[in-house]
Design a protein around this motif. Sequence first.
Motif, PDB file in Angstrom:
ATOM      1  N   SER A  49       0.774  -1.196  -0.046  1.00  0.00           N
ATOM      2  CA  SER A  49      -0.030   0.127  -0.036  1.00  0.00           C
ATOM      3  C   SER A  49       0.743   1.175  -0.063  1.00  0.00           C
ATOM      4  CB  SER A  49      -1.019   0.070   1.177  1.00  0.00           C
ATOM      5  OG  SER A  49      -0.169  -0.242   2.288  1.00  0.00           O
ATOM      6  N   GLY A  50       2.147   1.174   0.196  1.00  0.00           N
ATOM      7  CA  GLY A  50       2.884   2.419   0.164  1.00  0.00           C
ATOM      8  C   GLY A  50       3.407   2.926  -1.301  1.00  0.00           C
ATOM      9  N   TYR A  51       3.396   4.191  -1.581  1.00  0.00           N
ATOM     10  CA  TYR A  51       3.818   4.568  -2.690  1.00  0.00           C
ATOM     11  C   TYR A  51       5.198   4.084  -3.293  1.00  0.00           C
ATOM     12  CZ  TYR A  51       4.934   7.880  -6.539  1.00  0.00           C
ATOM     13  OH  TYR A  51       5.080   8.645  -7.664  1.00  0.00           O
ATOM     14  N   HIS A  52       5.986   4.310  -2.591  1.00  0.00           N
ATOM     15  CA  HIS A  52       7.457   3.882  -3.083  1.00  0.00           C
ATOM     16  C   HIS A  52       7.532   2.452  -3.249  1.00  0.00           C
ATOM     17  CE1 HIS A  52       8.664   8.119  -2.356  1.00  0.00           C
ATOM     18  NE2 HIS A  52       8.227   8.029  -1.061  1.00  0.00           N
ATOM     19  N   GLU A 276      -5.083  15.419 -13.414  1.00  0.00           N
ATOM     20  CA  GLU A 276      -4.072  14.583 -12.753  1.00  0.00           C
ATOM     21  C   GLU A 276      -4.494  14.347 -11.349  1.00  0.00           C
ATOM     22  OE1 GLU A 276      -1.827  13.244 -14.642  1.00  0.00           O
ATOM     23  OE2 GLU A 276      -2.969  14.235 -16.186  1.00  0.00           O
ATOM     24  N   GLU A 277      -4.855  15.476 -10.569  1.00  0.00           N
ATOM     25  CA  GLU A 277      -5.363  15.208  -9.272  1.00  0.00           C
ATOM     26  C   GLU A 277      -6.553  14.273  -9.095  1.00  0.00           C
ATOM     27  OE1 GLU A 277      -4.896  16.584  -4.869  1.00  0.00           O
ATOM     28  OE2 GLU A 277      -3.782  15.744  -6.470  1.00  0.00           O
ATOM     29  N   VAL A 278      -7.540  14.237  -9.996  1.00  0.00           N
ATOM     30  CA  VAL A 278      -8.474  13.274  -9.852  1.00  0.00           C
ATOM     31  C   VAL A 278      -7.755  11.877 -10.000  1.00  0.00           C
ATOM     32  CG1 VAL A 278     -10.656  12.256 -10.938  1.00  0.00           C
ATOM     33  CG2 VAL A 278     -10.268  14.906 -10.841  1.00  0.00           C
ATOM     34  N   LEU A 279      -6.922  11.553 -10.654  1.00  0.00           N
ATOM     35  CA  LEU A 279      -6.145  10.361 -11.006  1.00  0.00           C
ATOM     36  C   LEU A 279      -5.406   9.948  -9.718  1.00  0.00           C
ATOM     37  CD1 LEU A 279      -4.802  11.150 -14.554  1.00  0.00           C
ATOM     38  CD2 LEU A 279      -6.354   8.894 -13.762  1.00  0.00           C
ATOM     39  N   ARG A 280      -5.212  10.801  -8.767  1.00  0.00           N
ATOM     40  CA  ARG A 280      -4.390  10.506  -7.609  1.00  0.00           C
ATOM     41  C   ARG A 280      -5.504  10.304  -6.495  1.00  0.00           C
ATOM     42  NH1 ARG A 280      -3.374  12.453  -2.887  1.00  0.00           N
ATOM     43  NH2 ARG A 280      -4.837  14.096  -3.234  1.00  0.00           N
ATOM     44  N   TYR A 281      -6.147  11.294  -6.364  1.00  0.00           N
ATOM     45  CA  TYR A 281      -7.201  11.426  -5.113  1.00  0.00           C
ATOM     46  C   TYR A 281      -8.246  10.508  -5.164  1.00  0.00           C
ATOM     47  CZ  TYR A 281     -10.766  13.974  -2.302  1.00  0.00           C
ATOM     48  OH  TYR A 281     -11.526  14.217  -1.430  1.00  0.00           O
ATOM     49  N   ARG A 322       4.768  10.426   0.709  1.00  0.00           N
ATOM     50  CA  ARG A 322       4.947  10.749  -0.642  1.00  0.00           C
ATOM     51  C   ARG A 322       4.186  12.345  -0.974  1.00  0.00           C
ATOM     52  NH1 ARG A 322       5.019  12.982  -4.664  1.00  0.00           N
ATOM     53  NH2 ARG A 322       5.816  12.724  -6.653  1.00  0.00           N
ATOM     54  N   PHE A 323       3.013  12.327  -0.421  1.00  0.00           N
ATOM     55  CA  PHE A 323       2.152  13.280  -0.889  1.00  0.00           C
ATOM     56  C   PHE A 323       1.687  14.075   0.415  1.00  0.00           C
ATOM     57  CE2 PHE A 323       1.292  10.103  -4.199  1.00  0.00           C
ATOM     58  CZ  PHE A 323       1.411  11.265  -5.178  1.00  0.00           C
ATOM     59  N   ASN A 336       2.876  16.130  -8.890  1.00  0.00           N
ATOM     60  CA  ASN A 336       1.956  14.974  -8.810  1.00  0.00           C
ATOM     61  C   ASN A 336       2.189  13.654  -9.694  1.00  0.00           C
ATOM     62  OD1 ASN A 336      -0.447  13.422  -8.311  1.00  0.00           O
ATOM     63  ND2 ASN A 336      -1.718  15.211  -8.888  1.00  0.00           N
ATOM     64  N   ALA A 337       3.224  12.830  -9.201  1.00  0.00           N
ATOM     65  CA  ALA A 337       3.438  11.655 -10.094  1.00  0.00           C
ATOM     66  C   ALA A 337       2.535  10.705  -9.566  1.00  0.00           C
ATOM     67  CB  ALA A 337       5.015  11.217  -9.969  1.00  0.00           C
ATOM     68  N   HIS A 338       1.456  10.487  -9.754  1.00  0.00           N
ATOM     69  CA  HIS A 338       0.544   9.756  -9.269  1.00  0.00           C
ATOM     70  C   HIS A 338       0.528   8.182  -9.807  1.00  0.00           C
ATOM     71  CE1 HIS A 338      -2.059   9.883 -12.933  1.00  0.00           C
ATOM     72  NE2 HIS A 338      -1.639  11.290 -12.685  1.00  0.00           N
ATOM     73  N   LEU A 339      -0.113   7.207  -9.133  1.00  0.00           N
ATOM     74  CA  LEU A 339      -0.165   5.929  -9.855  1.00  0.00           C
ATOM     75  C   LEU A 339      -1.487   5.530 -10.671  1.00  0.00           C
ATOM     76  CD1 LEU A 339       1.147   4.268  -6.349  1.00  0.00           C
ATOM     77  CD2 LEU A 339       2.338   4.705  -8.545  1.00  0.00           C
ATOM     78  N   GLY A 340      -2.126   6.773 -11.052  1.00  0.00           N
ATOM     79  CA  GLY A 340      -3.578   6.478 -11.382  1.00  0.00           C
ATOM     80  C   GLY A 340      -3.527   5.678 -12.801  1.00  0.00           C
ATOM     81  N   PHE A 341      -2.219   5.717 -13.544  1.00  0.00           N
ATOM     82  CA  PHE A 341      -2.322   4.678 -14.775  1.00  0.00           C
ATOM     83  C   PHE A 341      -1.311   3.680 -14.730  1.00  0.00           C
ATOM     84  CE2 PHE A 341      -3.974   8.874 -17.014  1.00  0.00           C
ATOM     85  CZ  PHE A 341      -4.892   8.280 -17.407  1.00  0.00           C
ATOM     86  N   GLY A 342      -0.804   3.314 -13.421  1.00  0.00           N
ATOM     87  CA  GLY A 342      -0.012   2.420 -13.137  1.00  0.00           C
ATOM     88  C   GLY A 342       1.501   2.863 -13.426  1.00  0.00           C
ATOM     89  N   GLY A 343       2.333   2.045 -13.752  1.00  0.00           N
ATOM     90  CA  GLY A 343       3.783   2.496 -14.005  1.00  0.00           C
ATOM     91  C   GLY A 343       4.506   1.448 -14.607  1.00  0.00           C
TER      92      GLY A 343
END
Length: 407
Positions: A49-52, A276-281, A322-323, A336-343
């Motif tokens: 569950s952690g961003y990193h 982008e913030e929607v994709l994060r939030y 991270r945020f 805002n380097a979110h994970l909304g589209f994976g990686g």
Amino acid sequence: MTTTTQQHTASDLFAQALRYENRADPYPYFAQLCRRPVVPEENGTWLVSGYHEISRLLRDPRVSADRRRPEEEQPIRKSLLVEDAPRHDQLRHQVTEQFVPRIMGLRDHIDGLVTGLLDAHTSQRPGQLDVVGDLAYPLPVTLICELLGVPREDEPVFGSIARRLTRGLDPVETQTEDELRELREARGELVQYLEGLIADRQAAPADDLLSGLMFGQGSDAPMDPIDLRVTLALLLIAGHETTVNLIANGTLALLRHPDLLARLRAEPDLVTPLVEEVLRYDPPVQMSGRSTLADIDLGGTTIPKGSRVRLLLAAGNRDPRRFSDPDRFLPDRPGNAHLGFGGGIHYCIGATLARTEAQVALTALARRLASPRLVAAPPPYRENAILRGPDRLLVSFDRLTPDPRSV
């Protein structure tokens, strides 16, 4: 004893996040899980569950996108969504060669589609709009049908199939026997539908993505018939399901932050960081599955080889490590380097198109809806926990104005 208690706690929290009665707001449970970013469930599945930690696993070649166990039923061929390199790279290259040129320069066309969908409800009197049924769903469905060469009138067929298949993405323990049966039936119906579509195009090629994959030139073209069917299924369903949630979740965020809605109306360029913030939030895809090909040291523990892993993208997007102030909706958020589209190599292939659709739709809603208000708070949500978004999003308004650019 301590470890056992913690495992029970993690399993309970995850189960609560999946419960339908918590669908409107699973984030408090994700926040608690995020305090221990890497933890096993009782069944042996690991929750990350952690961003990193999620970011690292998304890019680690020792992690496979295919999370099924060997004893489970395997299809003849897998989609690029669950393939690993180098097989994934070949399939992705074939799709990208045909897909990317077709979505370039589509913003004006998308704008026209949004205008037409809203024009059907234009009124100078108070009324209601279902943002999901009237805009967020028909927009991406129309686009993906146009791109692939799928008859728009077939939407009720693949729409029904898509709803059953996407429910199958959720953890199996959350599904009923009837839903599992419907999933099997939907798979058979989709194969039959796609085989008919491919046969039609074989007889009469057209200027569309399906024909491009079937007959296109290039280092990896044309696509193998079985790969074609599997890839077409992925594009047809993934090409609209997640975008529906992105537009609906974005609308919901704006309605809950009227100051930002007013600001977007006055500053249209705000829509880019806002999406982008929607994709994060409030991301349209809440989690993703992986499996480990080797022992992996992560977050102060070791995930054993052969383990199933759930990457809780929505939790990582609100990781306070991270945020800053992660539970606030802040379109001006820096970095805002979110994970909304994976990686990594599985970064969403349709990200550019989805962003454009959401940007155009949210800008139009802000510009044309006068005094919009939620009818139900929270709105009713879809059954899906992974592809999470409102099932309906009824909005009252004082008036829905004509597009000011055409008046």
